[in-house]
Structure formats: structure tokens, C-alpha cells
Design an enzyme around this catalytic site. Structure first.
Site, PDB file in Angstrom:
ATOM      1  N   CYS A 170      -5.195  64.958  20.436  1.00  0.00           N
ATOM      2  CA  CYS A 170      -5.051  63.555  20.025  1.00  0.00           C
ATOM      3  C   CYS A 170      -6.005  63.208  18.875  1.00  0.00           C
ATOM      4  CB  CYS A 170      -5.328  62.632  21.205  1.00  0.00           C
ATOM      5  SG  CYS A 170      -4.026  62.617  22.456  1.00  0.00           S
ATOM      6  N   CYS A 223      -0.189  46.639  32.734  1.00  0.00           N
ATOM      7  CA  CYS A 223       0.844  47.529  32.194  1.00  0.00           C
ATOM      8  C   CYS A 223       2.236  46.974  32.493  1.00  0.00           C
ATOM      9  CB  CYS A 223       0.683  48.918  32.805  1.00  0.00           C
ATOM     10  SG  CYS A 223       1.944  50.095  32.308  1.00  0.00           S
ATOM     11  N   ASP A 240       8.085  51.704  26.923  1.00  0.00           N
ATOM     12  CA  ASP A 240       7.897  52.985  26.238  1.00  0.00           C
ATOM     13  C   ASP A 240       7.029  52.879  24.992  1.00  0.00           C
ATOM     14  OD1 ASP A 240       9.522  54.478  27.993  1.00  0.00           O
ATOM     15  OD2 ASP A 240      11.344  53.931  26.907  1.00  0.00           O
ATOM     16  N   CYS A 249      -1.503  54.719  20.505  1.00  0.00           N
ATOM     17  CA  CYS A 249      -1.040  54.204  21.789  1.00  0.00           C
ATOM     18  C   CYS A 249      -1.873  53.013  22.248  1.00  0.00           C
ATOM     19  CB  CYS A 249      -1.039  55.312  22.839  1.00  0.00           C
ATOM     20  SG  CYS A 249      -2.629  56.120  23.114  1.00  0.00           S
ATOM     21  N   ASP A 294       6.577  63.054  41.773  1.00  0.00           N
ATOM     22  CA  ASP A 294       6.131  61.667  41.780  1.00  0.00           C
ATOM     23  C   ASP A 294       6.410  61.013  43.129  1.00  0.00           C
ATOM     24  OD1 ASP A 294       5.049  59.341  40.738  1.00  0.00           O
ATOM     25  OD2 ASP A 294       6.925  58.661  39.850  1.00  0.00           O
ATOM     26  N   CYS A 341       3.910  52.944  24.081  1.00  0.00           N
ATOM     27  CA  CYS A 341       2.871  53.931  23.766  1.00  0.00           C
ATOM     28  C   CYS A 341       3.489  55.276  23.403  1.00  0.00           C
ATOM     29  CB  CYS A 341       1.881  54.061  24.915  1.00  0.00           C
ATOM     30  SG  CYS A 341       2.584  54.612  26.483  1.00  0.00           S
ATOM     31  N   SER A 356       5.052  48.521  32.614  1.00  0.00           N
ATOM     32  CA  SER A 356       5.779  49.358  33.569  1.00  0.00           C
ATOM     33  C   SER A 356       5.411  48.973  35.000  1.00  0.00           C
ATOM     34  CB  SER A 356       5.474  50.835  33.321  1.00  0.00           C
ATOM     35  OG  SER A 356       6.119  51.286  32.150  1.00  0.00           O
TER      36      SER A 356
END
Length: 389
Positions: free
Chosen positions: A213, A239, A267, A219, A159, A269, A241
Site C-alpha cells: 500500500c 461504516c 464499495d 481508501c 465468514d 474504498c 456496510s
């Protein structure tokens, strides 16, 4: 480890049996705390249209670096010349203490979200900074490989560069992309980190797996700000986050009430995802929650001075947002608690912070002390679709 290139054009040892070498790599990775590794090819051309459409829609928000690197994200050999394969690695991070509770880790996190006077920090950020942990372990894996075959070209990422991590993990069969855009595994849910080694070795590519899924939309339904605008498509500007970590300006007024008590990441989702009933406990103690970062009261966190913030977050991913954003996020959470009629003792705490606050923090403090707000993040949470897997 530095992201500097670690390259050599010579392989002095005899050419290895790359299929057998992959088996050895898996054993070494397991010894280092990785849960799984797989190998992806570097042809990601089919991912380019989706990446460009996401950027063109402005869904990356103020993360200008996402657009600056352009299609280099989908072209590993341009990012690191000579790359032939990408070793993609999974490392589970769910703290073992939380994982082993009788109630189940998801239930505990839902309970914490329902406590407006507590500050909620994303599970992944409660321990040591994953960038440091994974990079060090990927370096050790590369060192072990060099001992086995001699010098080779590689570069490690976690990342930390323009890399399509989920795309690579999906193509390698390590996971599939969930509708929330995160990597999902039947054996581990989504509670894991990803890391990569770009290598100049013709390792055998591991096969992709089918997504699982189905018709589930848990989600999408549960996202407090409806940031998942369509399956597999997230508008980062909405979002939580992004808003609490990446965004360095004022949090939009209409979204502040929806943050609830979330002060670093979100967290939801993942909590709603049925596959996370298979989430695995972390092997490494690095990801155990530090004292004071799980279930701490907003009042105690607001009492932190900047030196205390720096001390308590040393070696943590939280430190990267800095003290100003930390206070901004706390002010929003405290404002939501006050509006809901909780913790009136927070009011004098917020008022006491105003004189020394930066303009950004002061704006959010004043909002917290005066806004009528809304209870969107604390009430009416949609249930998980029982038809989901």
C-alpha cells in the site's frame, strides 16, 4: 454444508508427501472455481493485541458475537481441536459482464453512485449468496482430499464463525491487509471472497508476502463516513456496510445524508483502491448480477412487497437483512434524493408506505419526507491520490 465438525482420528492410507499434496490441492481448487489457495500456520498470538484493542474501543458496534467469542478467533486449535493448518482460499467475484465493459468496472460503479434515484447495492451481493457457493466448493475440495489420503479431520468456514480470515490469508501469502482492513492481492485487488478449511494435516506453510500500500491513503480519503479512522482500523459503527447490513436499529441522524443512494453495503474504498485495476472476473456464473439488483430505481425497489422481496432475494445474501431493514435503507436513500431536488415522485410513494410501516421504518420515512439533509455523499468526493501504486 453444515458447520458441524467433520473429524476422524484415523488416516488409513500411507502418509502422503504433503508438499506434493499441496500441488494437487491447488489443481483441484482451480477446477472448483477457486482462484488461489495457500496454507497458514495456526499461531496467531501476535494478532491478539490488535483484536482486543479493536473490541475494547467498541468498534464492533452491536455485533456482540465479535466480543462473545473473544480470543477464540485468534486460536484456531481452540475453535476446532486438532487443527494443525488452515487452508485459505480466494474466489474472485467481479461479475464477468461488468468486468468486460470498455469503461472499466470502477468507472461504472462511480457513475451509479452519482445517480441519486438509483439504489446502489454492493457488487458482491448482486449474485448468489457467497456463503452457499464457497461452502459447497470447500466441501467438494475436502471430499477430493479425503479420496486421495483417506479420512481426515477438517471444518469449513466462510465468514460464518469466529475466524480471522484476513489475518490467515495474510500469513499464508494469499494477500496482505490493506489500509481499509480488507485483503489485497497484486493479482486480483480486493474483489474476492475468502474461505477456509481447518485441517489436522501438517501441510507445508506458504510464505507471507509484503504489503504494497505504501503511502497511499485513497481508501481513507474516500470513505463517505470516515469510518477508516486510521490505517488498518475501521470503526464499524460509522461504516455504511455495517449500518445497512449488520445494524438493526435506527441509522444515526448525522450519518443518514452520507449514505447517499447506498442501500446494501458500500464499495467506495475498493473503488478508490488502485490495486483493483487488477481485479479479476469471476469464474463462476453464481456471481453474475441478478436482474433488478444493479442500477434499479429507488421507486421500483420501494414498490416491492415483502413477499416480492423474499422471492427476489431467495438464495441471495441480501435476504439476511429482512424486509424491515431493506425498507429502512431505501427510505434513507429516497430522502437523500428528495433533498437533492431529485425524483419528487418519490414523495407520494414514501407517504403511501407510512400507514403500514413498522416503527423503525416509519421513523426513517418521516425523516426522508422532512429532513433538510446534506449532500455529503453526492458531492465533493475526494480524488484518488495519483501517487498511489
Amino acid at each position: 454444508m453444515s458447520d458441524a465438525d467433520q473429524r476422524s482420528s484415523k488416516h488409513p492410507h500411507a502418509p502422503p508427501d504433503f508438499s506434493a499434496l499441496l500441488g494437487e490441492l491447488r489443481a483441484w481448487a482451480s477446477e472448483l472455481g477457486f482462484s488461489q489457495i495457500a496454507v497458514a500456520d495456526i499461531d496467531l498470538r501476535t494478532a491478539e493485541p490488535g483484536l482486543l484493542a479493536w473490541l475494547d474501543a467498541g468498534f464492533h458496534g452491536s455485533m456482540d458475537y465479535m466480543a462473545a467469542h473473544g480470543l477464540k478467533r485468534a486460536r484456531p486449535a481452540e475453535l476446532v481441536p486438532g487443527t494443525l493448518r488452515v487452508i485459505t482460499a480466494r474466489m474472485d467475484y467481479l461479475p464477468s459482464v461488468t468486468f468486460g465493459t470498455p469503461e472499466g468496472w470502477q468507472a461504472i460503479e462511480w457513475q451509479r453512485l452519482a445517480q441519486p434515484t438509483q439504489g446502489q447495492i454492493s457488487v458482491y451481493a448482486r449474485g448468489r449468496d457467497y456463503h452457499k457457493v464457497l461452502r459447497a466448493r470447500l466441501q467438494q475440495l475436502a471430499d477430493r482430499l479425503a479420496q486421495r489420503i483417506g479420512p481426515f479431520g477438517y471444518r469449513a468456514f466462510t465468514d460464518s464463525a469466529p475466524v480471522l480470515e484476513v489475518e490467515l490469508a495474510s500469513r499464508a501469502g494469499l494477500a496482505w491487509r490493506g489500509k481499509h482492513s480488507l485483503a489485497l492481492s497484486r493479482d486480483a485487488g480486493s474483489m474476492f471472497f475468502l474461505g477456509e478449511l481447518f485441517v489436522d494435516l501438517p501441510l507445508p506453510v506458504t510464505p507471507a508476502i509484503e504489503p504494497h500500500c505504501g503511502s497511499c491513503s485513497a481508501c481513507l480519503d474516500v470513505c463517505p463516513t470516515q469510518a477508516i479512522v486510521a490505517p488498518y482500523r475501521v470503526d464499524a459503527r460509522r461504516c455504511i456496510s455495517y449500518l445497512t447490513i449488520e445494524h438493526d436499529g435506527p441509522i444515526p441522524l448525522e450519518l443518514r445524508p452520507l449514505l447517499g443512494n447506498r442501500i446494501y453495503g458500500c464499495d467506495d474504498c475498493q473503488l478508490a483502491c488502485p490495486w483493483n485495476k487488477f481485479a479479476q472476473a469471476a469464474v463462476l456464473a453464481d456471481f453474475d448480477a441478478r436482474p433488478g439488483l444493479a442500477g434499479a430505481s429507488l421507486q421500483s425497489l420501494l414498490d416491492w412487497t415483502e413477499p416480492e422481496f423474499l422471492r427476489r432475494t431467495e438464495g441471495s445474501a441480501i435476504r439476511r437483512i429482512g424486509f424491515q431493514r431493506w425498507q429502512r435503507n431505501l427510505a434513507v436513500a429516497a430522502g437523500n434524493a428528495l433533498h437533492a431536488g431529485h425524483a419528487p415522485e418519490l414523495r407520494p410513494v414514501l407517504e403511501a408506505l407510512l400507514p403500514a410501516a413498522t416503527p423503525l421504518v416509519a421513523e426513517h420515512l418521516r425523516w426522508a419526507l422532512s429532513t433538510p439533509g446534506a449532500l455529503g455523499a453526492l458531492q465533493g468526493r475526494p480524488a484518488v491520490d495519483p501517487s498511489c501504486p
